[in-house]
Write an enzyme that holds these catalytic residues in place. Structure first.
Site, mmCIF file in Angstrom:
data_model
loop_
_atom_site.group_PDB
_atom_site.id
_atom_site.type_symbol
_atom_site.label_atom_id
_atom_site.label_comp_id
_atom_site.label_asym_id
_atom_site.label_seq_id
_atom_site.Cartn_x
_atom_site.Cartn_y
_atom_site.Cartn_z
ATOM 1 N N ASP A 130 2.709 -4.613 7.763
ATOM 2 C CA ASP A 130 1.458 -3.881 7.604
ATOM 3 C C ASP A 130 0.329 -4.901 7.779
ATOM 4 O O ASP A 130 0.090 -5.731 6.899
ATOM 5 C CB ASP A 130 1.426 -3.243 6.211
ATOM 6 C CG ASP A 130 0.084 -2.601 5.891
ATOM 7 O OD1 ASP A 130 -0.824 -2.620 6.765
ATOM 8 O OD2 ASP A 130 -0.068 -2.090 4.765
ATOM 9 N N GLN B 84 -4.816 -5.457 6.615
ATOM 10 C CA GLN B 84 -5.775 -6.372 5.989
ATOM 11 C C GLN B 84 -5.750 -7.762 6.621
ATOM 12 O O GLN B 84 -6.468 -8.656 6.171
ATOM 13 C CB GLN B 84 -5.496 -6.491 4.479
ATOM 14 C CG GLN B 84 -5.578 -5.189 3.709
ATOM 15 C CD GLN B 84 -6.986 -4.617 3.634
ATOM 16 O OE1 GLN B 84 -7.975 -5.319 3.816
ATOM 17 N NE2 GLN B 84 -7.085 -3.327 3.367
ATOM 18 N N LYS C 283 -10.948 -0.734 10.085
ATOM 19 C CA LYS C 283 -11.058 -1.910 9.224
ATOM 20 C C LYS C 283 -11.449 -3.144 10.025
ATOM 21 O O LYS C 283 -11.506 -4.246 9.497
ATOM 22 C CB LYS C 283 -9.733 -2.139 8.495
ATOM 23 C CG LYS C 283 -9.474 -1.119 7.376
ATOM 24 C CD LYS C 283 -8.159 -1.418 6.694
ATOM 25 C CE LYS C 283 -7.907 -0.737 5.379
ATOM 26 N NZ LYS C 283 -8.143 0.653 5.232
ATOM 27 N N CYS D 56 -4.341 2.023 -4.122
ATOM 28 C CA CYS D 56 -3.183 2.557 -3.407
ATOM 29 C C CYS D 56 -1.973 1.649 -3.522
ATOM 30 O O CYS D 56 -1.125 1.620 -2.654
ATOM 31 C CB CYS D 56 -3.500 2.822 -1.941
ATOM 32 S SG CYS D 56 -4.882 3.904 -1.706
ATOM 33 N N HIS E 129 0.859 -1.176 0.000
ATOM 34 C CA HIS E 129 0.000 0.000 0.000
ATOM 35 C C HIS E 129 0.902 1.236 0.000
ATOM 36 O O HIS E 129 2.036 1.182 0.480
ATOM 37 C CB HIS E 129 -0.825 -0.059 1.287
ATOM 38 C CG HIS E 129 -1.922 0.945 1.365
ATOM 39 N ND1 HIS E 129 -1.698 2.241 1.739
ATOM 40 C CD2 HIS E 129 -3.249 0.843 1.128
ATOM 41 C CE1 HIS E 129 -2.855 2.879 1.734
ATOM 42 N NE2 HIS E 129 -3.807 2.059 1.362
#
Lengths: 150, 408
Positions: free
Chosen positions: B199, B202, B225, B362, B122
């Site tokens: 990261d 997700q 999220k 992104c 991202h």
């Protein structure tokens, strides 16, 4: 029903210009003024080139990665404004924006561009339907600044 | 078993219409809907114990302090962090990743050092590293992806050399959705003294995550999220690394003493990173979201989502007019309707009340790899149903009529 109000006809106009865009493809000619229109809110990204001589739009070219609505609306624009003076082109753009934003507009002068008269009902597509038009508008405005006044 | 029909009653947004159709929300990679309990927790703070945290000497403020710090402990438990001090509250996963890049990267990297990224990252796990490496004279190396777009430990090994100092990589990519082998990468990287920044935006919302088992050095994710509110992020870091990390914002609440000669004594981790009044209602909402997810069980959420994704992909693969770029991943489904620009497709779905995303997501470096510039992305969550997938598939079949959307 007037043909102008028949969604099937309007749809055909858009599809035709999307599948067979007019004036697509850029040139290396240095006499063209170039602008990149990279929509901040969506993924459309088009380059526009305009050749202006003696206050008249001699040519309009564009290319890039864009959805059906911005491709077709820019293609229609390219046909509408070729050979027009900057003042005439400005008037056409103004009428188009009036149509998009649901104000009174001069239907005659917009010709095939009236295919986009429903855009206001699809608010998320306004940015697509105006991308190329805003690009030309910016180029014309920059011309004004650069031109010496009589 | 997850009782989806029961779960759906918890989400007020699931009774909303879009374009005169019941909303089918398949943009969970962007943000998730909020259960009533989260909304209530936020309202309760705003209406019955509003005060600042870490500041007052009165009952209300004490209650805010306790609730706020209690959420830190909940987050630590949720990702199996050893202590609540491992948890820094930020303003989002992007903010967390920026804190690592500028607070740790900028203060530890030297000229000629290398940072490994992937094309799946991202923008928020790419652009801060671009900037830091420009400032310090470092180089960015990209790990090669295999033909499916996956990252393997072998590819990481090939990319590492004696200059490598940091690997910054997603746990699950927000476009291709593959689960990256973080545990194996960390194990190998640590032998070489390399720091691994993950990261988790997700992954944490969708599956059980255990930072001690992964042994990652930093993990960033966002509250919104995972059924929480926007404006709150989390940075997990190993304590010794957080101690070495400089705060990127200074101000009230992060210092214990300062003097007119400019001498400042910072508070301990994590307070030294949290200058200024935090997003208190956001953090409280996050606490409630964690309670909600924990009560449903992350293991069951994960299993349900995997089976729902399989159900969707199997149907998509039967359609001749659809290309699926990542059939065997776990995260978002990346696809295109043949001959239809992704934005036009998204518009068509909108007309039927279905929210999906079109674009680069992104991750603009991925284009060359996928050989397509833009994709549609359908990202699921545990409140989505097979009936919703069926309706989504019906619209995929209508792909050619995408202009109808414009006149609809």
């Amino acid at each position: 029903m007037r043909s102008l109000d028949n969604p099937m006809i309007l749809r055909e106009i858009i599809l035709d210009h999307y599948e067979y865009p007019r004036n697509r493809g850029l040139t290396d000619d240095k006499d063209y003024i170039k602008i990149n229109m990279n929509s901040e809110t969506c993924i459309d990204d088009i380059d526009i080139q305009v050749k202006i001589e003696d206050g008249v739009i001699k040519d309009f070219r564009f290319d890039g990665e864009a959805c059906a609505i911005s491709t077709a609306s820019t293609s229609i624009l390219s046909e509408l404004i070729k050979g027009k003076t900057l003042e005439e082109a400005k008037y056409i753009i103004e009428q188009y924006n009036n149509m998009i934003y649901e104000r009174e507009y001069d239907e005659e002068i917009l010709e095939e561009a009236i295919a986009f008269k429903n855009t206001s009902k699809q608010a998320n597509r306004i940015k697509c339907a105006t991308l190329g038009w805003n690009g030309l508008s910016q180029i014309i405005d920059e011309q004004k600044v650069g031109e010496p006044h009589d | 078993m997850l009782d989806v029909e029961q779960v759906r009653k918890d989400f007020p947004m699931l009774s909303v219409s879009m374009h005169d159709h019941p909303l089918i929300y398949l943009d969970n990679g962007a943000t998730t809907l909020k259960p009533q309990s989260v909304i209530q927790a936020i309202c309760e703070y705003l209406s019955s114990y509003s005060a600042n945290a870490h500041r007052g000497d009165y009952d209300l403020s004490h209650r805010v302090d306790e609730t706020f710090e209690n959420v830190r402990q909940k987050v630590a438990n949720f990702i199996h962090a050893p202590k609540k001090e491992n948890i820094v509250f930020t303003y989002g996963a992007s903010d967390s990743l920026n804190l690592v890049a500028y607070g740790y990267g900028l203060t530890h990297l030297q000229e000629d050092d290398e940072i490994i990224l992937s094309f799946q990252e991202h923008a928020s796990n790419t652009l801060p590293w671009f900037d830091v490496s420009r400032q310090k004279g470092c180089r960015i190396q990209y790990v090669t992806l295999d033909q499916d777009g996956q990252i393997t430990l072998e590819h990481i090994k090939e990319t590492i050399n004696e200059h490598t100092k940091i690997i910054a990589i997603s746990h699950i990519s927000n476009v291709l959705g593959y689960l990256n082998p973080i545990k194996e990468i960390c194990q190998y990287a640590h032998q070489k003294g390399i720091i691994v920044v993950v990261d988790g935006a997700q992954s944490v919302p969708h599956m059980p995550v255990d930072v001690e088992e992964l042994d990652c050095d930093f993990l960033a994710f966002s509250a919104h999220k995972m059924c929480g509110p926007t404006g709150v992020g989390i940075l997990y870091g190993k304590l010794n690394l957080l101690e070495e990390t400089s705060p990127t914002r200074l101000g009230g609440g992060s210092n214990s003493r300062y003097y007119k000669d400019g001498q400042v004594t910072l508070k301990k981790v994590p307070a030294k990173f949290e200058a200024g009044t935090p997003n208190i209602e956001g953090v409280i909402g996050l606490g409630s979201a964690i309670d909600y997810l924990t009560q449903l069980s992350m293991k069951e959420i994960h299993e349900y989502e995997l089976s729902l994704r399989r159900y969707a992909v199997d149907q998509l693969l039967q359609l001749d007019n659809v290309i699926v770029y990542n059939p065997d991943a776990q995260g978002p489904i990346a696809f295109n309707i043949k001959g239809v620009f992704s934005q036009d497709a998204a518009s068509l779905f909108n007309t039927y009340g279905i929210a999906i995303r079109a674009g680069h997501h992104c991750a603009k470096l991925l284009d060359n790899y996928l050989e397509t510039n833009t994709t549609c992305r359908a990202s699921l969550y545990f409140y989505n149903t097979r009936e919703e997938i069926d309706q989504f598939i019906e619209i995929c079949k209508k792909g050619d009529d995408f202009l109808d959307a414009f006149f609809g």
